[in-house]
Design a protein around this motif. Structure first.
Motif, mmCIF file in Angstrom:
data_model
loop_
_atom_site.group_PDB
_atom_site.id
_atom_site.type_symbol
_atom_site.label_atom_id
_atom_site.label_comp_id
_atom_site.label_asym_id
_atom_site.label_seq_id
_atom_site.Cartn_x
_atom_site.Cartn_y
_atom_site.Cartn_z
ATOM 1 N N LYS A 101 71.531 -78.044 38.169
ATOM 2 C CA LYS A 101 71.374 -79.081 37.142
ATOM 3 C C LYS A 101 70.341 -78.760 36.036
ATOM 4 C CE LYS A 101 74.363 -82.867 38.001
ATOM 5 N NZ LYS A 101 75.028 -82.321 39.205
ATOM 6 N N ASP A 102 69.301 -78.297 36.465
ATOM 7 C CA ASP A 102 68.222 -78.206 35.560
ATOM 8 C C ASP A 102 68.350 -77.074 34.815
ATOM 9 O OD1 ASP A 102 65.708 -76.687 37.935
ATOM 10 O OD2 ASP A 102 67.687 -76.397 37.573
ATOM 11 N N MET A 103 69.549 -76.481 35.031
ATOM 12 C CA MET A 103 69.559 -75.165 34.169
ATOM 13 C C MET A 103 70.715 -75.454 33.164
ATOM 14 S SD MET A 103 69.191 -71.764 36.528
ATOM 15 C CE MET A 103 68.838 -70.586 35.121
ATOM 16 N N GLY A 104 71.094 -76.597 33.163
ATOM 17 C CA GLY A 104 71.687 -77.007 31.759
ATOM 18 C C GLY A 104 73.116 -76.245 31.866
ATOM 19 N N THR A 105 73.288 -75.667 30.634
ATOM 20 C CA THR A 105 74.607 -74.986 30.170
ATOM 21 C C THR A 105 74.777 -73.493 30.589
ATOM 22 O OG1 THR A 105 73.702 -74.728 27.836
ATOM 23 C CG2 THR A 105 75.099 -76.773 28.370
ATOM 24 N N PHE A 106 73.813 -73.257 31.185
ATOM 25 C CA PHE A 106 73.678 -71.738 31.512
ATOM 26 C C PHE A 106 74.880 -71.159 32.148
ATOM 27 C CE2 PHE A 106 72.362 -67.242 32.210
ATOM 28 C CZ PHE A 106 72.511 -67.387 33.806
ATOM 29 N N ASN A 107 75.481 -70.199 31.763
ATOM 30 C CA ASN A 107 76.854 -69.769 32.325
ATOM 31 C C ASN A 107 76.725 -68.075 32.647
ATOM 32 O OD1 ASN A 107 79.371 -68.820 32.807
ATOM 33 N ND2 ASN A 107 80.171 -70.032 31.160
ATOM 34 N N CYS A 108 76.698 -67.695 33.870
ATOM 35 C CA CYS A 108 76.637 -66.162 33.957
ATOM 36 C C CYS A 108 77.636 -65.311 33.394
ATOM 37 C CB CYS A 108 76.639 -66.124 35.516
ATOM 38 S SG CYS A 108 75.188 -66.363 36.437
ATOM 39 N N GLY A 109 78.680 -66.111 32.878
ATOM 40 C CA GLY A 109 79.784 -65.173 32.080
ATOM 41 C C GLY A 109 79.203 -64.921 30.960
ATOM 42 N N ALA A 110 77.892 -64.975 30.487
ATOM 43 C CA ALA A 110 77.453 -64.475 29.621
ATOM 44 C C ALA A 110 77.390 -62.636 29.966
ATOM 45 C CB ALA A 110 76.024 -64.807 29.449
ATOM 46 N N PHE A 111 77.603 -62.574 31.087
ATOM 47 C CA PHE A 111 77.717 -60.998 31.371
ATOM 48 C C PHE A 111 79.119 -60.555 30.878
ATOM 49 C CE2 PHE A 111 76.882 -57.143 33.527
ATOM 50 C CZ PHE A 111 78.009 -56.866 34.169
ATOM 51 N N VAL A 112 80.015 -61.327 31.213
ATOM 52 C CA VAL A 112 81.608 -60.915 30.382
ATOM 53 C C VAL A 112 81.436 -60.968 29.074
ATOM 54 C CG1 VAL A 112 83.962 -61.482 30.971
ATOM 55 C CG2 VAL A 112 82.584 -61.981 32.822
ATOM 56 N N ALA A 113 80.995 -61.938 28.621
ATOM 57 C CA ALA A 113 80.922 -62.158 27.132
ATOM 58 C C ALA A 113 80.121 -60.857 26.523
ATOM 59 C CB ALA A 113 80.042 -63.367 26.514
ATOM 60 N N GLY A 114 79.234 -60.364 27.201
ATOM 61 C CA GLY A 114 78.436 -59.043 26.702
ATOM 62 C C GLY A 114 79.716 -58.005 26.894
ATOM 63 N N ILE A 115 80.286 -57.774 27.802
ATOM 64 C CA ILE A 115 81.373 -56.748 28.015
ATOM 65 C C ILE A 115 82.245 -56.798 27.110
ATOM 66 C CG2 ILE A 115 83.139 -56.082 29.504
ATOM 67 C CD1 ILE A 115 81.993 -56.738 32.016
ATOM 68 N N VAL A 116 82.665 -58.095 26.579
ATOM 69 C CA VAL A 116 83.688 -58.162 25.333
ATOM 70 C C VAL A 116 83.013 -57.876 24.193
ATOM 71 C CG1 VAL A 116 85.004 -59.712 24.094
ATOM 72 C CG2 VAL A 116 84.993 -60.138 26.336
ATOM 73 N N ARG A 117 81.719 -58.213 23.860
ATOM 74 C CA ARG A 117 81.172 -57.860 22.917
ATOM 75 C C ARG A 117 80.954 -56.339 22.630
ATOM 76 N NH1 ARG A 117 75.479 -57.607 20.648
ATOM 77 N NH2 ARG A 117 74.719 -57.827 22.741
ATOM 78 N N GLY A 118 80.661 -55.629 23.966
ATOM 79 C CA GLY A 118 80.492 -54.145 23.856
ATOM 80 C C GLY A 118 81.765 -53.337 23.663
ATOM 81 N N VAL A 119 82.883 -53.914 23.914
ATOM 82 C CA VAL A 119 84.239 -53.504 23.766
ATOM 83 C C VAL A 119 84.571 -53.703 22.152
ATOM 84 C CG1 VAL A 119 86.822 -53.545 23.875
ATOM 85 C CG2 VAL A 119 85.108 -53.736 25.918
ATOM 86 N N LEU A 120 84.497 -54.819 21.859
ATOM 87 C CA LEU A 120 84.834 -55.129 20.227
ATOM 88 C C LEU A 120 83.756 -54.367 19.337
ATOM 89 C CD1 LEU A 120 85.403 -58.719 20.299
ATOM 90 C CD2 LEU A 120 86.924 -56.866 20.117
ATOM 91 N N ASP A 121 82.645 -54.125 19.785
ATOM 92 C CA ASP A 121 81.597 -53.393 18.818
ATOM 93 C C ASP A 121 81.676 -52.198 18.774
ATOM 94 O OD1 ASP A 121 77.803 -53.707 18.718
ATOM 95 O OD2 ASP A 121 79.609 -54.398 17.280
ATOM 96 N N SER A 122 82.055 -51.524 19.752
ATOM 97 C CA SER A 122 82.398 -50.022 19.789
ATOM 98 C C SER A 122 83.815 -49.752 19.337
ATOM 99 C CB SER A 122 82.236 -49.525 21.287
ATOM 100 O OG SER A 122 81.243 -49.823 22.091
ATOM 101 N N ALA A 123 84.806 -50.797 19.161
ATOM 102 C CA ALA A 123 85.895 -50.333 18.536
ATOM 103 C C ALA A 123 85.939 -50.824 17.088
ATOM 104 C CB ALA A 123 87.017 -51.399 19.327
ATOM 105 N N GLY A 124 84.882 -51.017 16.631
ATOM 106 C CA GLY A 124 84.642 -51.379 14.882
ATOM 107 C C GLY A 124 84.758 -52.754 14.552
ATOM 108 N N PHE A 125 84.690 -53.665 15.709
ATOM 109 C CA PHE A 125 84.916 -55.154 15.298
ATOM 110 C C PHE A 125 83.674 -56.011 15.865
ATOM 111 C CE2 PHE A 125 89.448 -55.310 14.395
ATOM 112 C CZ PHE A 125 89.827 -54.128 14.783
ATOM 113 N N PRO A 126 82.625 -56.024 15.075
ATOM 114 C CA PRO A 126 81.272 -56.592 15.332
ATOM 115 C C PRO A 126 81.657 -58.108 15.377
ATOM 116 C CG PRO A 126 81.314 -55.845 13.269
ATOM 117 C CD PRO A 126 82.368 -54.919 13.727
ATOM 118 N N ALA A 127 81.119 -58.826 16.261
ATOM 119 C CA ALA A 127 81.376 -60.382 16.533
ATOM 120 C C ALA A 127 80.121 -60.783 17.441
ATOM 121 C CB ALA A 127 82.668 -60.362 17.244
ATOM 122 N N VAL A 128 80.105 -61.975 17.448
ATOM 123 C CA VAL A 128 79.059 -62.614 18.284
ATOM 124 C C VAL A 128 80.049 -63.175 19.381
ATOM 125 C CG1 VAL A 128 77.504 -64.679 18.628
ATOM 126 C CG2 VAL A 128 77.555 -62.974 16.427
#
Lengths: 186, 223
Positions: B162-189
């Motif tokens: 509970k004390d970690m609030g909204t932390f989500n380990c899915g940040a790793f998957v978000a990073g994967i998606v960002r890596g794919v999009l960025d390398s394909a020429g679609f920069p995104a957050v």
């Protein structure tokens, strides 16, 4: 209840949930890269990988024993065989071979022909002292320590350094008898 | 044992053939490894935002490489398919088909929806064994898209205190998606969020993709 017969590594691997090996490989690569950036010293990274492997090993042994139904191993030779044939198969999908037993049966080599951790990997010149797969030595050490065997695991051959296979030497240092936390006369 | 073949030695990792990508490891092996990644990073950060950023950076590296691997493999698959199908045709037709299909397999995604469906289907299928549960366009902003998953593979064995609030380990998957999009020429957050669902104990995870301005401008220009 009659004891369930131990299952072979292939059977267990077919029954567990599996993921793409490349996700695993790339995640491990990301971990090693992060460690190299944080720690910078190759020796420190080797130690940290071993630590991480140790932490994994102490938890992995529970799952291993639960899923594989192996009975208590009679001697270290059987232990090594079980690790090579069942252990590696059920977690990594590869089989290892056990070779090079020494005279008193306390030290052997596990030889891995292929290794999902090192796909697509090449060591640059600046990291030549790195044992890339050191996490595996930690896992074996951690797992065996939880079943009362203190071991020392070192790398003899490493394909990333130009050898033709991966060879781990597992040396049994001593068997620690299980300690009961309560005294008998309480 | 006589006659055991010696593994062919490749002097250069670039010469080694890329396998078909069908090899598998157990889910628990991956789960253990991922938990060590999170635990290691926990000891090296002061706050949750930093932890999420480090997981995302790790994922970014994975994503960039996944894109390269998939694009390379897709090309090969297309070539072999064309070669097989054309055996009945006369040779000059076969060569033309071969070249055409090889080029087609190599075509880069340049449209937004194209790359999004690539991530949602192909990337997810390769990494997690199934296509993502849903792909939606954000209603409030033009540049937001969401990929949702009932239970992310990386979050399956993780519970957040509970004390970690909204932390989500899915940040790793978000990073994967960002890596794919960025390398394909679609920069995104790209960020990962928990979305509580009625009737379900564990919340759903949504990967929120917010594209950069230049991507939308280019998309508008391409009509």
């Amino acid at each position: 209840m009659a004891p369930v017969a131990p299952r072979s590594g292939d059977a267990i691997f077919a029954n567990v949930e599996r993921v793409n090996a490349e996700l695993f490989t790339l995640t491990y690569g990301a971990i090693v890269r992060q460690l190299l950036t944080d720690l910078e010293e190759v020796e420190e990274v080797n130690k940290q990988l071993d630590e991480m492997g140790y932490n994994i090993g102490v938890r992995l042994i529970d799952e291993f024993l639960a899923k594989s139904n192996v009975s208590r191993c009679v001697d270290f030779k059987e232990t090594a065989e079980v690790i090579a044939k069942v252990g590696f198969k059920m977690f990594l999908g590869i089989t290892a071979t056990v070779t090079n037993w020494d005279a008193d049966g306390t030290s052997c080599s596990l030889v891995l022909e292929d290794n999902p951790l090192v796909d697509f990997v090449e060591l640059p010149d600046t990291c030549q002292g790195l044992y890339y797969c050191n996490i595996l030595s930690g896992v074996i050490r951690g797992g065996l320590e939880m079943v009362s065997m203190k071991t020392e695991v070192t790398w003899l051959r490493d394909m990333l350094r130009g050898d033709d296979a991966y060879e781990l030497q597992v040396k049994l240092l001593k068997q620690v008898p299980e300690e009961y936390p309560y005294k008998d006369d309480e | 044992m006589i006659g055991v073949g010696k593994i062919k030695q490749y002097t250069n990792v670039l010469e080694k053939p890329i396998n078909k990508g069908k090899q598998e490891v157990s889910l628990s092996a991956f789960a253990f490894l991922f938990s060590e990644l999170v635990q290691y990073n926990q000891t090296h950060v002061d706050n949750i935002a930093e932890l999420e950023r480090r997981l995302e950076d790790a994922g970014y590296a994975v994503g960039a490489r996944v894109l390269e691997l998939l694009c390379h493999r897709e090309k090969l698959c297309h070539i072999s398919w064309a070669g097989f199908e054309s055996l009945s045709f006369p040779s000059h037709v076969w060569i033309r088909l071969f070249v055409e299909t090889a080029i087609e397999g190599n075509r880069r995604e340049t449209r937004l929806l194209g790359i999004l469906s690539f991530v949602h289907s192909t990337v997810w299928k390769v990494l997690f064994g199934k296509v993502a549960d849903s792909l939606e366009k954000g209603t409030e902003h033009e540049d937001e898209y969401m990929i949702s998953e009932k239970e992310l593979l990386v979050n399956r064995f993780i519970s957040i205190p509970k004390d970690m609030g909204t932390f989500n380990c899915g940040a790793f998957v978000a990073g994967i998606v960002r890596g794919v999009l960025d390398s394909a020429g679609f920069p995104a957050v790209v960020t990962a969020h928990f979305v509580p669902v009625e009737g379900q104990q564990r919340p759903r995870t949504t990967i929120l993709i917010k594209f950069a301005e230049e991507v939308l401008q280019r998309e508008a220009r391409l009509g």
